[in-house]
Design a protein around this motif. Structure first.
Motif, PDB file in Angstrom:
ATOM      1  N   PRO A 119      10.907 -36.999 -23.083  1.00  0.00           N
ATOM      2  CA  PRO A 119      10.497 -36.730 -22.089  1.00  0.00           C
ATOM      3  C   PRO A 119      10.664 -37.144 -20.521  1.00  0.00           C
ATOM      4  CG  PRO A 119       9.155 -35.835 -23.902  1.00  0.00           C
ATOM      5  CD  PRO A 119       9.895 -37.084 -24.344  1.00  0.00           C
ATOM      6  N   THR A 120      10.610 -36.392 -19.505  1.00  0.00           N
ATOM      7  CA  THR A 120      10.476 -37.124 -18.275  1.00  0.00           C
ATOM      8  C   THR A 120       8.979 -37.479 -18.026  1.00  0.00           C
ATOM      9  OG1 THR A 120      11.402 -36.941 -16.077  1.00  0.00           O
ATOM     10  CG2 THR A 120      11.043 -34.731 -17.164  1.00  0.00           C
ATOM     11  N   GLU A 121       8.525 -37.863 -17.246  1.00  0.00           N
ATOM     12  CA  GLU A 121       7.329 -38.073 -16.647  1.00  0.00           C
ATOM     13  C   GLU A 121       7.165 -37.212 -14.767  1.00  0.00           C
ATOM     14  OE1 GLU A 121       5.589 -42.204 -16.699  1.00  0.00           O
ATOM     15  OE2 GLU A 121       6.150 -42.706 -18.766  1.00  0.00           O
ATOM     16  N   TYR A 122       8.417 -36.844 -14.314  1.00  0.00           N
ATOM     17  CA  TYR A 122       8.344 -36.546 -13.120  1.00  0.00           C
ATOM     18  C   TYR A 122       7.923 -34.886 -13.368  1.00  0.00           C
ATOM     19  CZ  TYR A 122       9.517 -33.517  -9.361  1.00  0.00           C
ATOM     20  OH  TYR A 122      10.131 -33.034  -8.027  1.00  0.00           O
ATOM     21  N   ARG A 123       7.190 -34.173 -12.400  1.00  0.00           N
ATOM     22  CA  ARG A 123       6.371 -33.756 -11.864  1.00  0.00           C
ATOM     23  C   ARG A 123       6.301 -33.049 -10.419  1.00  0.00           C
ATOM     24  NH1 ARG A 123       6.414 -33.678 -16.532  1.00  0.00           N
ATOM     25  NH2 ARG A 123       5.010 -33.848 -17.961  1.00  0.00           N
ATOM     26  N   LYS A 124       5.817 -31.762  -9.837  1.00  0.00           N
ATOM     27  CA  LYS A 124       6.842 -31.247  -8.994  1.00  0.00           C
ATOM     28  C   LYS A 124       5.388 -31.586  -7.709  1.00  0.00           C
ATOM     29  CE  LYS A 124       8.294 -27.153  -6.493  1.00  0.00           C
ATOM     30  NZ  LYS A 124       9.865 -27.455  -6.229  1.00  0.00           N
ATOM     31  N   GLU A 125       4.414 -31.781  -8.434  1.00  0.00           N
ATOM     32  CA  GLU A 125       3.239 -31.878  -7.388  1.00  0.00           C
ATOM     33  C   GLU A 125       3.747 -34.131  -7.028  1.00  0.00           C
ATOM     34  OE1 GLU A 125       2.942 -31.316 -11.595  1.00  0.00           O
ATOM     35  OE2 GLU A 125       2.393 -29.430 -10.134  1.00  0.00           O
ATOM     36  N   MET A 126       4.399 -34.447  -7.725  1.00  0.00           N
ATOM     37  CA  MET A 126       4.157 -35.841  -6.680  1.00  0.00           C
ATOM     38  C   MET A 126       4.823 -35.840  -5.765  1.00  0.00           C
ATOM     39  SD  MET A 126       5.911 -37.939 -10.303  1.00  0.00           S
ATOM     40  CE  MET A 126       4.780 -38.285 -11.850  1.00  0.00           C
ATOM     41  N   CYS A 127       6.009 -34.482  -5.425  1.00  0.00           N
ATOM     42  CA  CYS A 127       6.631 -34.824  -4.981  1.00  0.00           C
ATOM     43  C   CYS A 127       5.745 -35.036  -2.616  1.00  0.00           C
ATOM     44  CB  CYS A 127       7.568 -33.252  -3.697  1.00  0.00           C
ATOM     45  SG  CYS A 127       9.059 -33.546  -4.926  1.00  0.00           S
ATOM     46  N   GLU A 128       4.428 -34.352  -2.728  1.00  0.00           N
ATOM     47  CA  GLU A 128       3.459 -34.069  -1.434  1.00  0.00           C
ATOM     48  C   GLU A 128       2.797 -35.629  -1.613  1.00  0.00           C
ATOM     49  OE1 GLU A 128       1.998 -33.625   1.335  1.00  0.00           O
ATOM     50  OE2 GLU A 128       3.358 -31.504   0.512  1.00  0.00           O
ATOM     51  N   GLN A 129       2.277 -36.340  -2.923  1.00  0.00           N
ATOM     52  CA  GLN A 129       1.962 -36.902  -2.873  1.00  0.00           C
ATOM     53  C   GLN A 129       2.939 -38.441  -2.247  1.00  0.00           C
ATOM     54  OE1 GLN A 129       1.171 -38.675  -6.978  1.00  0.00           O
ATOM     55  NE2 GLN A 129      -0.216 -40.706  -5.933  1.00  0.00           N
ATOM     56  N   VAL A 130       4.608 -38.101  -2.766  1.00  0.00           N
ATOM     57  CA  VAL A 130       5.083 -39.229  -2.042  1.00  0.00           C
ATOM     58  C   VAL A 130       5.604 -39.156  -0.786  1.00  0.00           C
ATOM     59  CG1 VAL A 130       7.725 -39.446  -2.008  1.00  0.00           C
ATOM     60  CG2 VAL A 130       6.304 -39.518  -4.035  1.00  0.00           C
ATOM     61  N   ILE A 131       5.425 -37.937  -0.298  1.00  0.00           N
ATOM     62  CA  ILE A 131       5.286 -37.815   1.613  1.00  0.00           C
ATOM     63  C   ILE A 131       4.079 -38.236   2.050  1.00  0.00           C
ATOM     64  CG2 ILE A 131       5.875 -36.469   3.171  1.00  0.00           C
ATOM     65  CD1 ILE A 131       6.865 -34.303   1.458  1.00  0.00           C
ATOM     66  N   GLU A 132       3.017 -38.185   1.220  1.00  0.00           N
ATOM     67  CA  GLU A 132       1.593 -38.902   2.145  1.00  0.00           C
ATOM     68  C   GLU A 132       2.502 -40.916   1.844  1.00  0.00           C
ATOM     69  OE1 GLU A 132      -0.208 -37.640   3.988  1.00  0.00           O
ATOM     70  OE2 GLU A 132       1.055 -35.520   3.093  1.00  0.00           O
ATOM     71  N   LEU A 133       2.472 -41.212   0.837  1.00  0.00           N
ATOM     72  CA  LEU A 133       2.684 -42.498   1.073  1.00  0.00           C
ATOM     73  C   LEU A 133       3.720 -42.807   2.509  1.00  0.00           C
ATOM     74  CD1 LEU A 133       3.418 -43.140  -3.362  1.00  0.00           C
ATOM     75  CD2 LEU A 133       1.121 -43.533  -1.667  1.00  0.00           C
ATOM     76  N   GLN A 173      15.635 -38.835  -8.138  1.00  0.00           N
ATOM     77  CA  GLN A 173      16.324 -38.149  -6.506  1.00  0.00           C
ATOM     78  C   GLN A 173      18.236 -37.435  -6.980  1.00  0.00           C
ATOM     79  OE1 GLN A 173      16.202 -41.099  -2.940  1.00  0.00           O
ATOM     80  NE2 GLN A 173      15.800 -42.191  -4.807  1.00  0.00           N
ATOM     81  N   ASP A 174      18.594 -38.021  -8.208  1.00  0.00           N
ATOM     82  CA  ASP A 174      19.796 -37.398  -8.640  1.00  0.00           C
ATOM     83  C   ASP A 174      19.478 -35.895  -9.343  1.00  0.00           C
ATOM     84  OD1 ASP A 174      21.135 -39.907  -7.417  1.00  0.00           O
ATOM     85  OD2 ASP A 174      21.144 -40.671  -9.004  1.00  0.00           O
ATOM     86  N   THR A 175      18.195 -36.218 -10.199  1.00  0.00           N
ATOM     87  CA  THR A 175      18.086 -35.086 -10.752  1.00  0.00           C
ATOM     88  C   THR A 175      17.410 -33.287  -9.976  1.00  0.00           C
ATOM     89  OG1 THR A 175      18.138 -36.971 -12.262  1.00  0.00           O
ATOM     90  CG2 THR A 175      17.149 -34.772 -13.061  1.00  0.00           C
ATOM     91  N   TYR A 176      16.314 -33.936  -9.709  1.00  0.00           N
ATOM     92  CA  TYR A 176      15.469 -32.693  -8.792  1.00  0.00           C
ATOM     93  C   TYR A 176      15.909 -33.086  -7.301  1.00  0.00           C
ATOM     94  CZ  TYR A 176      13.218 -34.006 -13.805  1.00  0.00           C
ATOM     95  OH  TYR A 176      13.035 -33.999 -15.002  1.00  0.00           O
ATOM     96  N   PRO A 177      16.379 -32.190  -7.012  1.00  0.00           N
ATOM     97  CA  PRO A 177      16.423 -31.571  -5.125  1.00  0.00           C
ATOM     98  C   PRO A 177      15.676 -31.864  -4.122  1.00  0.00           C
ATOM     99  CG  PRO A 177      17.862 -30.246  -6.459  1.00  0.00           C
ATOM    100  CD  PRO A 177      17.082 -31.004  -7.315  1.00  0.00           C
ATOM    101  N   ASP A 178      14.369 -30.991  -5.441  1.00  0.00           N
ATOM    102  CA  ASP A 178      13.174 -31.451  -4.269  1.00  0.00           C
ATOM    103  C   ASP A 178      12.606 -33.170  -4.279  1.00  0.00           C
ATOM    104  OD1 ASP A 178      12.172 -31.278  -7.205  1.00  0.00           O
ATOM    105  OD2 ASP A 178      10.630 -30.294  -6.949  1.00  0.00           O
ATOM    106  N   PHE A 179      12.578 -33.474  -5.011  1.00  0.00           N
ATOM    107  CA  PHE A 179      12.525 -34.258  -4.881  1.00  0.00           C
ATOM    108  C   PHE A 179      13.074 -35.818  -4.148  1.00  0.00           C
ATOM    109  CE2 PHE A 179      11.481 -39.477  -6.738  1.00  0.00           C
ATOM    110  CZ  PHE A 179      10.184 -39.383  -6.093  1.00  0.00           C
TER     111      PHE A 179
END
Length: 83
Positions: free
Chosen positions: A21-35, A60-66
């Protein structure tokens, strides 16, 4: 306990997911932007998320929001660097 031996993806039950299972979580997007906002690189973002850079590229290839979050982070990091 013996697990069923499936020879081909079409033999899998409906809803069966291949691989780990992927470790990706939608909440990571905001963390990435802040970084990105504080000038962090891809390597630093990957390290903070505790994944490899290759995983970032896969996400990036799998999740458009990421992809959008990484793109925004890259622009913010560039602006931080130029300041």
């Amino acid at each position: 306990m013996t697990l069923p031996d499936y020879d081909h993806p079409k033999d899998k039950p409906e809803g069966y997911v291949f691989g780990r299972p992927t470790e990706y979580r939608k909440e990571m997007c905001e963390q990435v932007i802040e970084l990105g906002r504080i000038g962090k690189s891809h390597a630093q973002i990957a390290s903070t998320l505790d994944v490899s850079r290759e995983t970032l590229y896969t996400w990036q290839d799998t999740y458009p929001d990421f992809l959008d979050a990484i793109t925004r982070a890259r622009q913010l990091a560039q602006a931080w660097f130029e300041d």
